[in-house]
Design a protein around this motif. Structure first.
Motif, PDB file in Angstrom:
ATOM      1  N   LEU A  40       1.809   4.945  -4.996  1.00  0.00           N
ATOM      2  CA  LEU A  40       2.343   5.933  -5.924  1.00  0.00           C
ATOM      3  C   LEU A  40       1.879   7.300  -5.467  1.00  0.00           C
ATOM      4  O   LEU A  40       0.687   7.542  -5.316  1.00  0.00           O
ATOM      5  N   SER A  41       2.810   8.177  -5.221  1.00  0.00           N
ATOM      6  CA  SER A  41       2.505   9.564  -4.884  1.00  0.00           C
ATOM      7  C   SER A  41       3.070  10.425  -5.999  1.00  0.00           C
ATOM      8  O   SER A  41       4.283  10.546  -6.147  1.00  0.00           O
ATOM      9  N   GLU A  42       2.197  10.989  -6.810  1.00  0.00           N
ATOM     10  CA  GLU A  42       2.667  11.766  -7.957  1.00  0.00           C
ATOM     11  C   GLU A  42       3.252  13.107  -7.561  1.00  0.00           C
ATOM     12  O   GLU A  42       4.230  13.555  -8.120  1.00  0.00           O
ATOM     13  N   LYS A  43       2.628  13.763  -6.634  1.00  0.00           N
ATOM     14  CA  LYS A  43       3.056  15.105  -6.250  1.00  0.00           C
ATOM     15  C   LYS A  43       3.242  15.139  -4.743  1.00  0.00           C
ATOM     16  O   LYS A  43       2.278  15.008  -4.000  1.00  0.00           O
ATOM     17  N   LEU A  86      -2.897   2.869  -3.081  1.00  0.00           N
ATOM     18  CA  LEU A  86      -2.918   2.605  -1.649  1.00  0.00           C
ATOM     19  C   LEU A  86      -3.370   3.894  -0.995  1.00  0.00           C
ATOM     20  O   LEU A  86      -2.938   4.971  -1.398  1.00  0.00           O
ATOM     21  N   ASP A  87      -4.228   3.807   0.006  1.00  0.00           N
ATOM     22  CA  ASP A  87      -4.713   5.045   0.608  1.00  0.00           C
ATOM     23  C   ASP A  87      -3.594   5.739   1.396  1.00  0.00           C
ATOM     24  O   ASP A  87      -2.636   5.112   1.846  1.00  0.00           O
ATOM     25  N   ARG A  88      -3.728   7.048   1.544  1.00  0.00           N
ATOM     26  CA  ARG A  88      -2.697   7.882   2.167  1.00  0.00           C
ATOM     27  C   ARG A  88      -2.350   7.426   3.580  1.00  0.00           C
ATOM     28  O   ARG A  88      -1.181   7.330   3.948  1.00  0.00           O
ATOM     29  N   GLU A  89      -3.366   7.151   4.398  1.00  0.00           N
ATOM     30  CA  GLU A  89      -3.117   6.766   5.785  1.00  0.00           C
ATOM     31  C   GLU A  89      -2.292   5.484   5.863  1.00  0.00           C
ATOM     32  O   GLU A  89      -1.360   5.383   6.656  1.00  0.00           O
ATOM     33  N   TYR A 137       0.393  -0.110 -14.535  1.00  0.00           N
ATOM     34  CA  TYR A 137       1.710  -0.633 -14.907  1.00  0.00           C
ATOM     35  C   TYR A 137       2.456  -1.119 -13.661  1.00  0.00           C
ATOM     36  O   TYR A 137       3.057  -2.197 -13.661  1.00  0.00           O
ATOM     37  N   MET A 138       2.422  -0.325 -12.595  1.00  0.00           N
ATOM     38  CA  MET A 138       3.110  -0.688 -11.369  1.00  0.00           C
ATOM     39  C   MET A 138       2.559  -2.009 -10.826  1.00  0.00           C
ATOM     40  O   MET A 138       3.321  -2.877 -10.388  1.00  0.00           O
ATOM     41  N   ALA A 139       1.263  -2.195 -10.862  1.00  0.00           N
ATOM     42  CA  ALA A 139       0.648  -3.433 -10.387  1.00  0.00           C
ATOM     43  C   ALA A 139       1.047  -4.622 -11.259  1.00  0.00           C
ATOM     44  O   ALA A 139       1.326  -5.713 -10.751  1.00  0.00           O
ATOM     45  N   GLN A 140       1.101  -4.431 -12.576  1.00  0.00           N
ATOM     46  CA  GLN A 140       1.501  -5.509 -13.485  1.00  0.00           C
ATOM     47  C   GLN A 140       2.944  -5.941 -13.233  1.00  0.00           C
ATOM     48  O   GLN A 140       3.242  -7.136 -13.188  1.00  0.00           O
ATOM     49  N   VAL A 141       3.829  -4.973 -13.072  1.00  0.00           N
ATOM     50  CA  VAL A 141       5.234  -5.298 -12.825  1.00  0.00           C
ATOM     51  C   VAL A 141       5.381  -6.006 -11.482  1.00  0.00           C
ATOM     52  O   VAL A 141       6.084  -7.015 -11.370  1.00  0.00           O
ATOM     53  N   ALA A 142       4.718  -5.509 -10.463  1.00  0.00           N
ATOM     54  CA  ALA A 142       4.793  -6.137  -9.142  1.00  0.00           C
ATOM     55  C   ALA A 142       4.294  -7.580  -9.201  1.00  0.00           C
ATOM     56  O   ALA A 142       4.886  -8.469  -8.583  1.00  0.00           O
ATOM     57  N   GLU A 143       3.238  -7.817  -9.951  1.00  0.00           N
ATOM     58  CA  GLU A 143       2.711  -9.176 -10.085  1.00  0.00           C
ATOM     59  C   GLU A 143       3.729 -10.082 -10.779  1.00  0.00           C
ATOM     60  O   GLU A 143       3.924 -11.226 -10.373  1.00  0.00           O
ATOM     61  N   MET A 144       4.400  -9.575 -11.816  1.00  0.00           N
ATOM     62  CA  MET A 144       5.408 -10.375 -12.518  1.00  0.00           C
ATOM     63  C   MET A 144       6.539 -10.791 -11.577  1.00  0.00           C
ATOM     64  O   MET A 144       7.106 -11.864 -11.716  1.00  0.00           O
ATOM     65  N   PHE A 145       6.875  -9.921 -10.621  1.00  0.00           N
ATOM     66  CA  PHE A 145       7.952 -10.205  -9.680  1.00  0.00           C
ATOM     67  C   PHE A 145       7.432 -10.785  -8.368  1.00  0.00           C
ATOM     68  O   PHE A 145       8.160 -10.907  -7.401  1.00  0.00           O
TER      69      PHE A 145
END
Length: 111
Positions: free
Chosen positions: A71-74, A83-86, A55-63
């Motif tokens: 995205l860091s969930e916890k 995106l990788d942590r480093e 979803y985040m990728a789709q929205v970013a593409e629209m804009f």
């Protein structure tokens, strides 16, 4: 935006990313949360990030935000998705400004 996938929240987040880009800045979107993302297909919070990252990728593409998305969930497990942590931590550490839209992200000083 990704953990609460509603159009108003997407617009709230993306207006800043687009605005900073239009002002000539590199603009990235990162999202951190202390709760699991909501999946509208399952109609519940889930312990996976598949829908949220997509979803985040789709929205970013629209804009037309083509920069890395993270995205860091916890916060406590330091796991990043999309995106990788480093790379995420490096971008955040070297940023001239980190803009928190809702003020709900806990800032963690790297020791």
């Amino acid at each position: 935006m990704a953990c609460e996938p509603y159009p108003g929240i997407a617009w709230q987040a993306m207006q800043y990313a687009v605005g900073f880009r239009r002002l000539g800045h590199d603009s990235y979107y990162f999202e951190t949360s202390s709760s699991w993302p909501y999946d509208p297909i399952r109609k519940s919070r889930v312990n996976t990030s598949g829908y949220a990252v997509s979803y985040m990728a789709q929205v970013a593409e629209m804009f037309r935000i083509k920069r890395p998305l993270g995205l860091s969930e916890k916060l406590w497990d330091k796991a990043w998705f999309g995106l990788d942590r480093e790379s995420a931590e490096e971008l955040l550490a070297e940023a001239d400004v980190v803009f928190s839209i809702t003020g709900s992200t806990a800032w963690q000083k790297k020791v």
